[in-house]
Motif scaffolding. Structure first.
Motif, mmCIF file in Angstrom:
data_model
loop_
_atom_site.group_PDB
_atom_site.id
_atom_site.type_symbol
_atom_site.label_atom_id
_atom_site.label_comp_id
_atom_site.label_asym_id
_atom_site.label_seq_id
_atom_site.Cartn_x
_atom_site.Cartn_y
_atom_site.Cartn_z
ATOM 1 N N GLN A 257 -10.097 12.791 -14.992
ATOM 2 C CA GLN A 257 -8.175 12.584 -14.821
ATOM 3 C C GLN A 257 -8.342 10.903 -14.583
ATOM 4 N N PHE A 258 -9.030 9.920 -14.201
ATOM 5 C CA PHE A 258 -8.224 9.171 -14.005
ATOM 6 C C PHE A 258 -8.911 8.573 -15.655
ATOM 7 N N PHE A 259 -8.816 8.563 -16.287
ATOM 8 C CA PHE A 259 -9.195 8.218 -17.952
ATOM 9 C C PHE A 259 -7.715 8.102 -18.436
ATOM 10 N N ASP A 260 -6.990 9.616 -17.896
ATOM 11 C CA ASP A 260 -5.521 9.792 -18.994
ATOM 12 C C ASP A 260 -4.685 8.589 -18.103
ATOM 13 N N CYS A 261 -4.599 8.064 -17.106
ATOM 14 C CA CYS A 261 -3.203 7.168 -16.992
ATOM 15 C C CYS A 261 -3.395 6.521 -17.454
ATOM 16 N N LEU A 262 -2.076 6.228 -17.639
ATOM 17 C CA LEU A 262 -1.446 5.490 -18.511
ATOM 18 C C LEU A 262 -1.749 4.414 -19.364
ATOM 19 N N ASP A 263 -2.147 3.360 -17.566
ATOM 20 C CA ASP A 263 -1.856 1.816 -17.600
ATOM 21 C C ASP A 263 -2.476 1.447 -16.302
ATOM 22 N N ARG A 264 -3.001 -0.178 -16.037
ATOM 23 C CA ARG A 264 -3.693 0.097 -15.143
ATOM 24 C C ARG A 264 -2.989 0.412 -13.785
ATOM 25 N N LEU A 265 -1.449 0.106 -13.700
ATOM 26 C CA LEU A 265 -0.659 0.439 -12.698
ATOM 27 C C LEU A 265 -0.521 1.748 -12.880
ATOM 28 N N GLN A 266 -0.606 2.560 -13.361
ATOM 29 C CA GLN A 266 -0.844 3.950 -13.136
ATOM 30 C C GLN A 266 -1.889 4.331 -12.778
ATOM 31 N N LEU A 267 -2.529 3.571 -12.557
ATOM 32 C CA LEU A 267 -4.614 4.436 -12.283
ATOM 33 C C LEU A 267 -4.505 4.478 -10.794
ATOM 34 N N GLU A 268 -4.110 2.530 -11.024
ATOM 35 C CA GLU A 268 -4.208 2.041 -9.210
ATOM 36 C C GLU A 268 -3.161 2.888 -8.006
ATOM 37 N N GLU A 269 -1.689 3.821 -8.612
ATOM 38 C CA GLU A 269 -0.994 4.420 -8.131
ATOM 39 C C GLU A 269 -2.098 5.712 -7.831
#
Length: 362
Positions: A257-269
């Motif tokens: 599901q991490f693949f669907d994060c909008l960008d790196r900031l959202q991934l890190e959050e």
């Protein structure tokens, strides 16, 4: 699995390379330059079309085979996420990491040092040999080998790019571990079999301040950087194993599901919310089935290894052991227990809080 962002593995930045064989002896100079540029800016092209593993028998090298473990490894690295990758033995985690290092050393990086910290001299020599073999499998126009390049059991260089790959082993004393750790001040560090390294906590805590400074410099330059731990499971009642196990369990568990994060900031959050103590770290733990291996393969691997008890639990079932007595449960039953573990039927990430819920019912 319901992942929307699932096609990045097939990305191609330059459409003129569609259908071009990068190993063809008839490539033009322009095509070779386009392939080199594609590899530099598109790692998925490199892993998919260029990287090959040396033959285990015969003379023909084989292409890398994507699986959930190596895709997670590469994707997290290029998103600069500190990660722990745990897989059973003989499932290719060393090959996957070494292929990444070859891409960095021989294609992407410039004037960069990469460090490996592994548990003993034997593994250090084996790692250097694998890197050499992978480099030799590159198309000749991508392997910028020179006569003045280092080629020994501890270091490799690609002087044409100003890159160096250095290997390190644990030290027997706390002071030695501290001094060695201070030398790991590079943007990319690979730590292999950390639970089995003497004074690993001292070495890492000495290394991290300098490593962070190197990573900040790499980020300013738009260069790759990351910290990778690859290992089999260790012992929870061992000093060094207990430290790594604690760090591992404080990390967020991997999900596609991490693949669907909008960008790196959202991934890190998302990672921060789903880890203990808000650490931006991920633990990726894959069993043999998740890596495309059958139960029959696992049984054969166990038989061929002559292992049983706790050592088999660690090496093949990703089980962190505790205590010195061997496990009384027969290997065949342990294999059935491991194989019966369910994966979530689907995962859901809440839009606002970014909490991951894993569902095991329809």
């Amino acid at each position: 699995m319901g992942i929307k962002n699932h096609a990045f593995l097939l990305s191609l930045l330059n459409p003129e390379l569609q259908g071009v064989d990068p190993f063809s002896p008839n490539l033009t100079q322009n095509q070779m330059e386009m392939i080199a540029m594609e590899c530099k800016f598109n790692p998925w092209y490199f892993f998919r079309e260029i990287a090959k593993a040396p033959p285990q028998s015969g003379n023909v090298a084989v292409r890398l085979q994507a699986n959930r473990g190596n895709v997670a490894l590469w994707w997290l690295y290029f998103n600069h996420i500190t990660q722990f990758l745990i897989q059973p033995r003989q499932t290719g985690k060393s090959l996957s990491t070494d292929s990444l290092m070859v891409l960095l050393l021989g294609v992407i990086c410039v004037n960069t040092k990469i460090n490996l910290l592994t548990k003993n001299d034997q593994l250090r020599r084996m790692n250097i040999v694998r890197i050499k073999e992978l480099l030799e499998e590159l198309p000749p126009y991508l392997y910028l080998k020179r006569a003045d390049d280092l080629n020994n059991t501890e270091e490799l260089t690609i002087n044409a790019l100003g890159n160096r790959y250095s290997t390190n082993v644990p030290q027997s004393s706390p002071k030695g571990a501290d001094n060695m750790g201070r030398g790991l001040t590079t943007p990319t560090v690979h730590v292999d079999e950390a639970p089995f390294q003497n004074h690993i906590e001292i070495a890492l805590k000495a290394a991290l301040p300098g490593m962070n400074a190197a990573r900040e410099a790499a980020e300013r330059e738009g260069a790759p950087y990351g910290l990778i731990f690859t290992t089999t499971a260790g012992k929870k009642d061992d000093r060094d194993g207990a430290f790594i196990y604690q760090e591992l369990m404080e990390s967020a568990p991997w999900t596609e599901q991490f693949f669907d994060c909008l960008d790196r900031l959202q991934l890190e959050e998302t990672i921060r919310v789903n880890s203990r103590n808000g650490k931006i770290r991920v633990r990726s733990i894959f069993n043999h089935r998740q890596l495309g291996r059958t139960d029959e393969w696992m049984l054969r691997a166990l038989e061929d290894s002559f292992q049983s008890g706790d050592s088999a639990n660690r090496d093949f079932f990703n089980m962190w052991t505790h205590g010195s007595q061997t496990n009384p449960i027969p290997i065949a039953l342990l294999e059935r227990m491991s194989g019966s573990l369910m994966e979530p039927l689907y995962c859901h990430i809440s839009a606002q809080e970014r909490y991951i819920t894993r569902w095991y019912i329809p």
